[in-house]
Scaffold this motif. Sequence first.
Motif, PDB file in Angstrom:
ATOM      1  N   ALA A  18       9.497   5.033  16.547  1.00  0.00           N
ATOM      2  CA  ALA A  18       8.092   4.738  16.846  1.00  0.00           C
ATOM      3  C   ALA A  18       7.636   3.482  16.100  1.00  0.00           C
ATOM      4  O   ALA A  18       6.913   2.649  16.659  1.00  0.00           O
ATOM      5  CB  ALA A  18       7.211   5.924  16.479  1.00  0.00           C
ATOM      6  N   LEU A  19       8.069   3.326  14.862  1.00  0.00           N
ATOM      7  CA  LEU A  19       7.717   2.126  14.097  1.00  0.00           C
ATOM      8  C   LEU A  19       8.317   0.880  14.741  1.00  0.00           C
ATOM      9  O   LEU A  19       7.646  -0.138  14.886  1.00  0.00           O
ATOM     10  CB  LEU A  19       8.196   2.257  12.653  1.00  0.00           C
ATOM     11  CG  LEU A  19       7.364   3.179  11.767  1.00  0.00           C
ATOM     12  CD1 LEU A  19       8.116   3.541  10.499  1.00  0.00           C
ATOM     13  CD2 LEU A  19       6.033   2.524  11.433  1.00  0.00           C
ATOM     14  N   ARG A  52       0.866  -1.177   0.000  1.00  0.00           N
ATOM     15  CA  ARG A  52       0.000   0.000   0.000  1.00  0.00           C
ATOM     16  C   ARG A  52       0.900   1.223   0.000  1.00  0.00           C
ATOM     17  O   ARG A  52       2.041   1.171   0.442  1.00  0.00           O
ATOM     18  CB  ARG A  52      -0.899   0.033   1.243  1.00  0.00           C
ATOM     19  CG  ARG A  52      -1.869  -1.099   1.317  1.00  0.00           C
ATOM     20  CD  ARG A  52      -2.984  -0.869   0.362  1.00  0.00           C
ATOM     21  NE  ARG A  52      -3.911  -1.992   0.428  1.00  0.00           N
ATOM     22  CZ  ARG A  52      -4.914  -2.110  -0.391  1.00  0.00           C
ATOM     23  NH1 ARG A  52      -5.127  -1.219  -1.322  1.00  0.00           N
ATOM     24  NH2 ARG A  52      -5.723  -3.144  -0.299  1.00  0.00           N
ATOM     25  N   LEU A  53       0.342   2.345  -0.444  1.00  0.00           N
ATOM     26  CA  LEU A  53       1.123   3.574  -0.521  1.00  0.00           C
ATOM     27  C   LEU A  53       0.815   4.518   0.635  1.00  0.00           C
ATOM     28  O   LEU A  53      -0.326   4.597   1.095  1.00  0.00           O
ATOM     29  CB  LEU A  53       0.827   4.303  -1.835  1.00  0.00           C
ATOM     30  CG  LEU A  53       1.218   3.569  -3.098  1.00  0.00           C
ATOM     31  CD1 LEU A  53       0.792   4.378  -4.317  1.00  0.00           C
ATOM     32  CD2 LEU A  53       2.707   3.309  -3.125  1.00  0.00           C
ATOM     33  N   HIS A  54       1.833   5.224   1.076  1.00  0.00           N
ATOM     34  CA  HIS A  54       1.717   6.357   2.002  1.00  0.00           C
ATOM     35  C   HIS A  54       0.832   6.061   3.198  1.00  0.00           C
ATOM     36  O   HIS A  54      -0.244   6.637   3.354  1.00  0.00           O
ATOM     37  CB  HIS A  54       1.217   7.592   1.258  1.00  0.00           C
ATOM     38  CG  HIS A  54       1.927   7.816  -0.041  1.00  0.00           C
ATOM     39  ND1 HIS A  54       3.265   8.105  -0.105  1.00  0.00           N
ATOM     40  CD2 HIS A  54       1.507   7.733  -1.320  1.00  0.00           C
ATOM     41  CE1 HIS A  54       3.631   8.217  -1.368  1.00  0.00           C
ATOM     42  NE2 HIS A  54       2.582   7.993  -2.133  1.00  0.00           N
ATOM     43  N   GLY A  55       1.298   5.162   4.050  1.00  0.00           N
ATOM     44  CA  GLY A  55       0.542   4.744   5.223  1.00  0.00           C
ATOM     45  C   GLY A  55       0.304   5.878   6.192  1.00  0.00           C
ATOM     46  O   GLY A  55       1.102   6.117   7.096  1.00  0.00           O
ATOM     47  N   ALA A  56      -0.798   6.583   6.020  1.00  0.00           N
ATOM     48  CA  ALA A  56      -1.102   7.754   6.846  1.00  0.00           C
ATOM     49  C   ALA A  56      -1.327   7.393   8.311  1.00  0.00           C
ATOM     50  O   ALA A  56      -1.187   8.238   9.185  1.00  0.00           O
ATOM     51  CB  ALA A  56      -2.325   8.480   6.292  1.00  0.00           C
ATOM     52  N   ASP A  57      -1.649   6.129   8.578  1.00  0.00           N
ATOM     53  CA  ASP A  57      -1.914   5.716   9.958  1.00  0.00           C
ATOM     54  C   ASP A  57      -0.639   5.299  10.691  1.00  0.00           C
ATOM     55  O   ASP A  57      -0.683   4.959  11.873  1.00  0.00           O
ATOM     56  CB  ASP A  57      -2.919   4.577   9.978  1.00  0.00           C
ATOM     57  CG  ASP A  57      -2.444   3.361   9.197  1.00  0.00           C
ATOM     58  OD1 ASP A  57      -1.705   3.544   8.207  1.00  0.00           O
ATOM     59  OD2 ASP A  57      -2.812   2.231   9.568  1.00  0.00           O
ATOM     60  N   LEU A  58       0.505   5.338  10.008  1.00  0.00           N
ATOM     61  CA  LEU A  58       1.777   4.931  10.610  1.00  0.00           C
ATOM     62  C   LEU A  58       2.685   6.137  10.825  1.00  0.00           C
ATOM     63  O   LEU A  58       2.613   7.110  10.072  1.00  0.00           O
ATOM     64  CB  LEU A  58       2.486   3.915   9.713  1.00  0.00           C
ATOM     65  CG  LEU A  58       1.773   2.580   9.552  1.00  0.00           C
ATOM     66  CD1 LEU A  58       2.455   1.747   8.471  1.00  0.00           C
ATOM     67  CD2 LEU A  58       1.758   1.832  10.865  1.00  0.00           C
ATOM     68  N   PRO A  59       3.554   6.080  11.839  1.00  0.00           N
ATOM     69  CA  PRO A  59       4.481   7.192  12.079  1.00  0.00           C
ATOM     70  C   PRO A  59       5.359   7.447  10.856  1.00  0.00           C
ATOM     71  O   PRO A  59       5.882   6.513  10.249  1.00  0.00           O
ATOM     72  CB  PRO A  59       5.335   6.700  13.250  1.00  0.00           C
ATOM     73  CG  PRO A  59       4.519   5.647  13.920  1.00  0.00           C
ATOM     74  CD  PRO A  59       3.692   5.018  12.837  1.00  0.00           C
ATOM     75  N   GLY A  60       5.486   8.705  10.469  1.00  0.00           N
ATOM     76  CA  GLY A  60       6.339   9.084   9.359  1.00  0.00           C
ATOM     77  C   GLY A  60       5.698   8.919   7.995  1.00  0.00           C
ATOM     78  O   GLY A  60       6.285   9.257   6.984  1.00  0.00           O
ATOM     79  N   LYS A  61       4.505   8.356   7.945  1.00  0.00           N
ATOM     80  CA  LYS A  61       3.778   8.162   6.690  1.00  0.00           C
ATOM     81  C   LYS A  61       4.685   7.514   5.625  1.00  0.00           C
ATOM     82  O   LYS A  61       5.057   8.139   4.644  1.00  0.00           O
ATOM     83  CB  LYS A  61       3.242   9.510   6.199  1.00  0.00           C
ATOM     84  CG  LYS A  61       2.041   9.400   5.327  1.00  0.00           C
ATOM     85  CD  LYS A  61       1.465  10.785   5.076  1.00  0.00           C
ATOM     86  CE  LYS A  61       0.378  10.699   4.049  1.00  0.00           C
ATOM     87  NZ  LYS A  61      -0.032  12.016   3.597  1.00  0.00           N
ATOM     88  N   PRO A  62       5.061   6.245   5.848  1.00  0.00           N
ATOM     89  CA  PRO A  62       5.997   5.576   4.941  1.00  0.00           C
ATOM     90  C   PRO A  62       5.504   5.548   3.497  1.00  0.00           C
ATOM     91  O   PRO A  62       4.292   5.511   3.246  1.00  0.00           O
ATOM     92  CB  PRO A  62       6.078   4.147   5.485  1.00  0.00           C
ATOM     93  CG  PRO A  62       5.402   4.161   6.796  1.00  0.00           C
ATOM     94  CD  PRO A  62       4.565   5.376   6.887  1.00  0.00           C
TER      95      PRO A  62
END
Length: 136
Positions: free
Chosen positions: A103-104, A39-49
Amino acid sequence: MTDPVDPARSRQMALIRSKDTKPELKVRRLAHSLGYRYRLHGADLPGKPDMVFRSRKAVIFIHGCFWHGHDCKRGNRPPTANADYWRKKIARNVERDTASMEALAAAGWKSLIVWECEIKDSAALERRLREFLDAG
């Protein structure tokens, strides 16, 4: 020193993307061709990978060397115009990146940073992706 609201500078800076950059697209195409789904740009994860592999609990960040303070030739070149601002900005980026990675890790995610300068060597990049994503 450049005027902070110079229209030409503003237009130039507006062209610099934060998503779907050439390095990011190259890594995404390679990962997809190797059979990995993400998935792209994980907004729910720290740093938005940039890339999120939920089933593997792994994320990939694709960083521009200059913007994230890499120690390569491109990342080490000092800004000439408004140097103090850019040094502080890059230092904040590095701090934010470090906090996001911590954080991750605390949440049980493994993370990989792919630097813009590393993308040129496709074979090495492929090895790195496979080692990272196939590691248990």
